[in-house]
Design a protein around this motif. Structure first.
Motif, PDB file in Angstrom:
ATOM      1  N   LYS A   1       0.832  -1.203   0.000  1.00 20.36           N
ATOM      2  CA  LYS A   1       0.000   0.000   0.000  1.00 20.36           C
ATOM      3  C   LYS A   1       0.864   1.249   0.000  1.00 20.36           C
ATOM      4  O   LYS A   1       1.969   1.238   0.534  1.00 20.36           O
ATOM      5  CB  LYS A   1      -0.902   0.036   1.232  1.00 20.36           C
ATOM      6  CG  LYS A   1      -2.043  -0.914   1.189  1.00 20.36           C
ATOM      7  CD  LYS A   1      -2.913  -0.652   2.397  1.00 20.36           C
ATOM      8  CE  LYS A   1      -4.243  -1.345   2.240  1.00 20.36           C
ATOM      9  NZ  LYS A   1      -5.129  -1.052   3.341  1.00 20.36           N
ATOM     10  N   ASN A   2       0.289   2.298  -0.594  1.00 20.17           N
ATOM     11  CA  ASN A   2       0.983   3.590  -0.542  1.00 20.17           C
ATOM     12  C   ASN A   2       0.908   4.149   0.870  1.00 20.17           C
ATOM     13  O   ASN A   2      -0.129   4.059   1.523  1.00 20.17           O
ATOM     14  CB  ASN A   2       0.336   4.588  -1.508  1.00 20.17           C
ATOM     15  CG  ASN A   2       0.608   4.233  -2.945  1.00 20.17           C
ATOM     16  OD1 ASN A   2       1.551   3.504  -3.235  1.00 20.17           O
ATOM     17  ND2 ASN A   2      -0.191   4.755  -3.841  1.00 20.17           N
ATOM     18  N   ALA A   3       1.994   4.695   1.317  1.00 16.77           N
ATOM     19  CA  ALA A   3       2.023   5.324   2.643  1.00 16.77           C
ATOM     20  C   ALA A   3       1.148   6.572   2.607  1.00 16.77           C
ATOM     21  O   ALA A   3       1.077   7.259   1.592  1.00 16.77           O
ATOM     22  CB  ALA A   3       3.452   5.697   3.024  1.00 16.77           C
ATOM     23  N   PRO A   4       0.460   6.852   3.707  1.00 14.39           N
ATOM     24  CA  PRO A   4      -0.375   8.054   3.732  1.00 14.39           C
ATOM     25  C   PRO A   4       0.489   9.313   3.617  1.00 14.39           C
ATOM     26  O   PRO A   4       1.635   9.333   4.055  1.00 14.39           O
ATOM     27  CB  PRO A   4      -1.071   7.999   5.097  1.00 14.39           C
ATOM     28  CG  PRO A   4      -0.217   7.089   5.926  1.00 14.39           C
ATOM     29  CD  PRO A   4       0.448   6.141   4.974  1.00 14.39           C
ATOM     30  N   THR A   5      -0.093  10.321   3.005  1.00 17.18           N
ATOM     31  CA  THR A   5       0.598  11.596   2.887  1.00 17.18           C
ATOM     32  C   THR A   5       0.577  12.297   4.240  1.00 17.18           C
ATOM     33  O   THR A   5      -0.467  12.376   4.889  1.00 17.18           O
ATOM     34  CB  THR A   5      -0.093  12.489   1.837  1.00 17.18           C
ATOM     35  OG1 THR A   5      -0.121  11.769   0.609  1.00 17.18           O
ATOM     36  CG2 THR A   5       0.641  13.796   1.657  1.00 17.18           C
ATOM     37  N   ILE A   6       1.708  12.772   4.648  1.00 20.11           N
ATOM     38  CA  ILE A   6       1.813  13.452   5.939  1.00 20.11           C
ATOM     39  C   ILE A   6       1.847  14.954   5.693  1.00 20.11           C
ATOM     40  O   ILE A   6       2.639  15.443   4.885  1.00 20.11           O
ATOM     41  CB  ILE A   6       3.076  13.009   6.703  1.00 20.11           C
ATOM     42  CG1 ILE A   6       2.975  11.528   7.051  1.00 20.11           C
ATOM     43  CG2 ILE A   6       3.288  13.853   7.949  1.00 20.11           C
ATOM     44  CD1 ILE A   6       4.204  10.960   7.702  1.00 20.11           C
ATOM     45  N   THR A   7       0.965  15.660   6.399  1.00 23.40           N
ATOM     46  CA  THR A   7       0.963  17.113   6.314  1.00 23.40           C
ATOM     47  C   THR A   7       2.157  17.635   7.091  1.00 23.40           C
ATOM     48  O   THR A   7       2.369  17.270   8.252  1.00 23.40           O
ATOM     49  CB  THR A   7      -0.334  17.699   6.915  1.00 23.40           C
ATOM     50  OG1 THR A   7      -1.443  17.145   6.204  1.00 23.40           O
ATOM     51  CG2 THR A   7      -0.346  19.205   6.829  1.00 23.40           C
TER      52      THR A   7
END
Length: 107
Positions: free
Chosen positions: A2-8
């Motif tokens: 899975k793609n890692a979540p985008t971190i703000t």
């Protein structure tokens, strides 16, 4: 995978370390809304000991964020403080950075 979540990304680089302590933040907040405040009023309002308040005031004076005036009133010494122009600008910038951080966290 899975793609890692985008971190703000959050920046706190604009925060002024001098104001990070609650006592110094309290001193500056009081001095932003009052032209002058005397030692006893600051101590009682912030519920600090004489020694603690004195050390925080000394740090702010050393960095030219506040200025001090000593005089006698009815033959008693009276020490008062006010925010310098530099101190007002620095504290306003610190608050703006905090507000931006809060906006990011609230979203």
């Amino acid at each position: 995978m899975k793609n890692a979540p985008t971190i703000t990304k959050v920046s706190i680089g604009g925060l002024n370390k001098l104001f990070n302590h609650r006592s110094r933040m309290g001193i500056m907040a009081i001095l932003m809304v009052n032209e002058w405040a005397d030692f006893v009023s600051l101590r009682d309002t912030l519920k600090l000991t004489d020694g603690s308040l004195a050390s925080h005031l000394k740090a702010l004076v050393k960095e030219k964020q506040i200025e001090v005036e000593k005089k006698f009133v009815d033959d008693k010494p009276k020490t008062s403080y006010r925010a310098t122009t530099e101190g007002r600008e620095a504290f306003e910038a610190h608050l703006a950075e905090l507000e931006e951080f809060i906006r990011l966290v609230d979203n």
